[in-house]
Each structure stands twice: as structure tokens, then as C-alpha cells.
Write an enzyme that holds these catalytic residues in place. Structure first.
Site, short mmCIF file in Angstrom:
data_model
loop_
_atom_site.label_atom_id
_atom_site.label_comp_id
_atom_site.label_asym_id
_atom_site.label_seq_id
_atom_site.Cartn_x
_atom_site.Cartn_y
_atom_site.Cartn_z
N SER A 127 49.56 45.08 46.56
CA SER A 127 49.08 43.94 47.00
C SER A 127 49.77 43.50 49.18
O SER A 127 49.73 42.23 49.28
CB SER A 127 50.59 43.32 46.85
OG SER A 127 51.62 43.83 46.69
N HIS A 148 43.92 42.63 42.85
CA HIS A 148 44.94 42.56 42.96
C HIS A 148 45.76 41.11 41.75
O HIS A 148 44.94 40.34 41.90
CB HIS A 148 45.20 41.32 44.25
CG HIS A 148 46.71 41.21 44.47
ND1 HIS A 148 47.78 40.24 44.95
CD2 HIS A 148 48.00 42.20 44.59
CE1 HIS A 148 48.71 40.49 45.32
NE2 HIS A 148 49.36 41.36 44.39
N GLU A 160 42.61 38.43 42.55
CA GLU A 160 42.41 37.66 43.22
C GLU A 160 40.98 39.34 43.53
O GLU A 160 41.25 40.57 43.58
CB GLU A 160 43.08 37.94 44.85
CG GLU A 160 44.18 37.14 45.01
CD GLU A 160 45.14 37.29 46.19
OE1 GLU A 160 46.17 36.48 46.08
OE2 GLU A 160 45.66 38.27 46.28
N ASN A 198 49.50 35.64 48.65
CA ASN A 198 51.28 36.12 49.32
C ASN A 198 50.89 35.59 51.01
O ASN A 198 51.50 35.05 51.60
CB ASN A 198 50.86 37.81 49.60
CG ASN A 198 51.98 38.05 47.84
OD1 ASN A 198 52.33 36.87 47.32
ND2 ASN A 198 51.14 39.26 47.82
#
Ligand SMILES: NC(=O)c1ccc[n+]([C@@H]2O[C@H](COP(=O)([O-])OP(=O)(O)OC[C@H]3O[C@@H](n4cnc5c(N)ncnc54)[C@H](O)[C@@H]3O)[C@@H](O)[C@H]2O)c1
Length: 514
Positions: A127, A148, A160, A198
Site C-alpha cells: 500500500s 492493491h 488498483e 491513499n
């Protein structure tokens, strides 16, 4: 779905903790045989038992037949730790969800490359590490990508697909097809810090923390405002309590540092200190909120002031430059206020300003209003669209004027929060920061505008994607908020992204590519 139609017939899963077992579950559900491997001897057995339990529950609920559950279970294969990774040699695809350390991940892929077939696809669920950096020591980095997932994997239906510098398009296409087969929505990201979710998530918490740090108001009020005005399911502090600061603070720091101290992502000393003190969130019973029997203890709202006996509600004058001025005047009329229509307020008037991005102090001084009688209201959002009104004072506002404004705007039963002076109140600041970061992600080609919207709505659960949010509140309004915040705070954090500036100037949708 049959085993034969699977993009990857045999999937290797290395690291069977929280993420690994979720990925194994959805891959087996999609028809792949999943070979599970972990260096901890007990880990694989535990993971298989946990996944099987999930399926048994679905059988009980009638959402899966016993035959389907049995078939899925038969597709989970334990690779004993003692055998090393050799058992994974026949896999078509191997993904790792091991410890988040660059050296350990690099050494795992060096080992795997020695045993797998030439056409085996390899992926990392990292991540926060760079996919390109993990691939640096590989013989065939073109077969390697980021994949991800989010926790819990079966419920968070977005993944992702991250292309490192040398990743081949064919590999991304295969991973995209496999994601769909597993019932997930694939989004494609360039290998940049935080990838999509993120990265896009950096605005919400960091700006809320700045507001608290500036002593504008407390975190409970900020949570109330953002839930009620914008429709976020969780306020930023509730969210940080749920995610826990031992997870979220390092992400804030990591994205900030990886972008070489970009002010837009600047983390806060508040979370750094709370993390150091172990006050990390709900899981330890103490975060921004205290928890009793698993539920947050929430301080009651400030009560609505009652005007002193014999005193009347003052007449109200509204700045000629107020945002949504006609709506504001209509609202005041509906609330029964005595409205002044002169060029300037009388000596008795409660003076209302409604700036975008400026603080109440600046507006009072620039417009030559008496600051002692001036109160601001956040009118970025249509009053009919919100469940709460937000008023702001300035350091000179008289308490009787503040209370009169509070009582007036609460008189139809709508919730009201009164905060101290802030350029952009709460909602404008947080919304503009989110939109600014998102538009700059488009400017940097981190992902397509469409994938950004999908990733944020599915991965963060925001009520709208940030670009749709910007279109809804008006790109020029958002720009005005940012320009004015930058003037008041002098902080490059608020400089608008060129993507936003250009689309705002040209009157285009923020989803418009170039
Ligand atoms: N937890 C999350 O919310 C989340 C979300 C997205 C991505 N990730 C990423 O997924 C990865 C795993 O996270 P997690 O939360 O599942 O961790 P975890 O601690 O729950 O599980 C990690 C597992 O990997 C095993 N392991 C460690 N080193 C190994 C090695 N060299 N070979 C084989 N097995 C090894 C451990 O024994 C453990 O069972 C990390 O890279 C993390 O950054 C986590």
C-alpha cells in the site's frame, strides 16, 4: 463460474494475513485454484479455516449452495511452510501480501523468479512502497505490477492495478480482466505515492486537523459539520478513530515525505502526538472520542441561546458581496428577520457576511463593517441541501450579536454550529482541499478522471467523487475559496492545481481531459 474460464487457473498467494486471506477468498470464488503460502507455520491453516467459515455462513444464509462451498474449499490448497516457495512453481499468477518491507518483498520476488514459468504474472499488494522500487532487482520487471486491494477484501470491491515503470500493458490488461472476474472494479494507476485512494484521501483528515490545530472549533463539531453539510458517512475524526492512527498517521507521513514535503499533504503534530501516546482510536477504546461498550461518547451540542428578557432580535443587514445573497435574504425572510436594505448597516444591525475562502475578519475590515456586530455564515452549499448551518465569529464579535445570529438561524429547528474565525469555515476548507488534491492527481496523470471517481467512491465511500463534488459546488467557487485561503494563510498548501484553474477559467467540467 467454472475453473476453465479463469484468467489465471492457478493463483499463488504469499502471506495469508488479513489481506492475503481476503484475496484468496475472492480468487477461489472466481474459479481459480489458490495455493496459499506463509512463513509462519500455522498461518495458512488458520487462513483456510477463516475463509471456509465465511462460506459456511453464506450457505446458512442461503447465498451459496453447499456444493458451491465445497467446490470453493477444494480450490484452496495449503503449501506447507517447510516446502519453501517451491510449491508455487506451477502458478499462472502469484501475489504477495506479506510484511510491508522493501527488502523482504524484493528478496521474495528474487526467489520466485527462480522457480516460476516465463509467463507467470507477479504482483504486490503493497500500500505504500513503490512498485518500481520493488521491481528494481527483478530479471523481468515487465511481468510485475501492483495489485492493491482494500480491507476487508471481499467487501471493498475495488482494486488498483499499478503500473511500474517497466510493467507491460499486457500484464495490466490481464490483472484488469481478473479483477472483473473476481467481481471487483479495477482502476489503473501510475506508480506514485499512495496510488489513487491513499493519495486522494490526504485532504479530508489533514485539513480537518489543521482546523482543530488553529483552534477554530473542536473535532466533534467538525465531524458534525462535514456529515450534515456535505453528507460524509463518517466525520474525519470518527474515520481516523476507526482506521486507527497507527495505520493512518504513517500513511499521511509516507505520502508527504515521498512527495518531498509537498505542503498539500502535510500531516499534523496532533496525530503524531496521539500516536506516540497510544491514543490511536476505537480499537484501544480511546481516540479522538472515548469509547464505552464499543460506542463513542459524544459531547452534547451547545444549546441554542435565549435572548435576554425584554431584548429584541436586532435588524439584520447582509453584505452586498455575500455568496448566494438572494438565497440568504430569502432564508432570513423565512426566518422572520427584520431585514435592512440600506447601502450600509444601521448602528443596531447584526451584520452578516458570507465569504468564500476569506475569514470574517478580512471581510469586515475590507468592507468597512463594524467587526463587533459582524458574523459570517458558510453559504458555499445551498441551504436547502444541508442539515446544518455554520456561523463564524471574529475576535471582536460581541457575544450578544453572536447569540442573536445563533438563535435566529436555529429558529426553524435546523442545527447550527458556531465556530471561531476561519478562512473558509470548515466545509469550504475541507472540500476545496479534497478537490484540489484530486484535480492535481489528474494533472499528474496518476489516473484517469473516471478511475479517480470510481476509486474514491468505492475505496473511501465519499458521497460523490471529488471531481463531481467540484462540479457540483462550482469549479469557480472552489477556486475562489483556494485563492482567498492562500491569501489569508500565505500557505502554498492552498495553491490551486493547474487542472482546476484551467477548467474553472474555461467553464469546463473537472472531468474533462485534455
Ligand atoms: N491491512 C490493510 O488494510 C492493507 C490494505 C492494503 C494493503 N495492505 C498491504 O498488504 C500487505 C499485508 O498486510 P496485512 O495487513 O495482510 O498483514 P498481516 O500482518 O495481517 O499478514 C502478513 C502475513 O505475511 C506473512 N509473512 C511475512 N513475511 C513473509 C514472507 N517473507 N513470506 C511469506 N509470508 C510472510 C506473515 O506471517 C503474515 O501471516 C502489506 O504489504 C500491506 O501494506 C494492507
Amino acid at each position: 463460474m467454472t475453473q476453465h474460464s479463469s484468467v489465471f487457473k492457478t493463483v499463488g498467494l504469499v502471506g495469508t494475513g488479513a489481506m492475503g486471506r481476503g484475496i484468496a477468498q475472492i480468487a477461489a470464488q472466481a474459479g481459480s485454484t489458490v495455493m496459499l503460502f506463509d512463513t509462519q507455520p500455522e498461518a495458512v491453516g488458520k487462513a483456510i479455516a477463516a475463509i471456509s467459515q465465511q462460506w459456511d455462513k453464506l450457505v446458512e444464509k442461503g447465498r451459496l449452495t453447499p456444493e458451491q462451498a465445497a467446490a470453493q474449499k477444494s480450490r484452496l490448497v495449503e503449501c506447507p511452510a517447510a516446502q519453501s516457495q517451491q510449491a508455487l512453481a506451477a502458478c499462472d499468477f502469484i501475489i504477495e501480501a506479506i510484511v510491508e518491507r522493501l527488502d523482504v518483498k524484493r528478496s521474495l520476488f528474487a526467489d520466485l523468479e527462480k522457480i516460476v514459468r516465463a509467463d507467470c504474472v507477479l504482483a504486490t499488494n503493497t500500500s505504500s512502497l513503490s512498485v518500481t522500487a520493488i521491481a528494481a532487482g527483478m530479471q523481468h520487471p515487465e511481468r510485475f505490477a501492483g495489485y492493491h486491494f482494500f480491507n476487508p477484501v471481499p467487501l471493498m470491491k475495488v482494486v488498483e492495478v499499478i503500473s511500474g515503470l517497466k510493467t507491460s500493458q499486457g500484464v495490466c490488461d490481464q490483472l484488469t480482466a481478473f479483477a472483473k472476474q473476481m467481481g471487483h472494479t479495477p482502476v489503473t494507476a501510475q506508480d506514485t505515492p499512495g496510488f489513487i485512494v491513499n493519495h486522494a484521501g490526504r485532504g479530508y483528515g489533514t485539513e480537518a486537523l489543521r482546523i482543530v490545530q488553529e483552534s477554530v472549533t473542536d473535532f466533534v463539531t467538525i465531524d458534525r459539520i462535514l456529515r450534515d453539510q456535505v453528507g460524509f458517512k463518517l466525520g474525519p475524526f470518527e474515520l481516523m478513530d476507526l482506521t486507527a492512527l497507527d495505520v493512518s498517521h504513517p500513511v499521511m507521513e509516507s505520502v508527504y515525505r515521498q512527495y518531498f514535503d509537498e505542503p498539500r499533504y502535510r500531516p499534523s503534530v496532533i496525530t503524531a502526538q496521539r500516536l506516540a501516546g497510544g491514543v490511536v482510536g476505537k480499537k484501544v477504546g480511546a481516540g479522538f472520542y472515548d469509547y464505552k461498550d464499543g460506542a463513542a461518547v459524544i459531547a452534547p451540542e451547545a444549546s441554542i441561546p435565549v435572548l435576554p428578557l425584554g431584548s429584541e432580535m436586532p435588524p439584520v443587514w447582509v453584505s452586498t458581496r455575500a455568496a448566494r445573497r438572494s438565497e440568504l435574504l430569502q432564508l432570513l425572510k423565512d426566518l422572520g428577520a427584520k431585514i435592512e436594505t440600506g447601502q450600509s448597516p444601521s448602528m443596531e444591525a447584526l451584520t452578516i457576511v458570507a465569504p468564500l475562502g476569506f475569514d470574517v475578519t478580512t471581510v469586515a475590515v475590507v468592507e468597512r463593517l463594524d467587526p463587533a456586530r459582524t458574523v459570517g455564515i458558510d453559504m458555499l452549499i445551498d441551504d436547502k441541501e444541508t442539515k446544518r448551518r455554520v456561523l463564524a465569529t471574529n475576535p471582536m464579535t460581541r457575544p450578544d450579536m453572536r447569540d442573536a445570529a445563533h438563535a435566529l438561524f436555529a429558529s426553524d429547528g435546523k442545527a447550527v454550529s458556531v465556530i471561531r474565525d476561519s478562512a473558509g469555515f470548515v466545509t469550504q476548507r475541507v472540500i476545496a482541499t479534497i478537490i484540489n488534491i484530486a484535480t492535481d492527481m489528474c494533472q499528474q496523470s496518476v489516473c484517469s478522471p473516471q478511475d479517480l471517481e470510481l476509486a474514491v467512491t468505492l475505496g473511501l465511500g465519499y458521497p460523490r467523487g471529488p471531481l463531481a463534488m467540484g462540479n457540483h459546488y462550482g469549479p469557480t467557487n472552489v477556486l475562489e475559496v483556494l485563492f482567498n485561503m492562500q491569501t489569508v494563510y500565505g500557505d502554498p498548501r492552498y495553491r490551486p492545481s493547474p487542472w482546476l484553474r484551467r477548467r474553472g477559467a474555461l467553464g469546463l467540467s473537472l472531468l474533462q481531459g485534455e
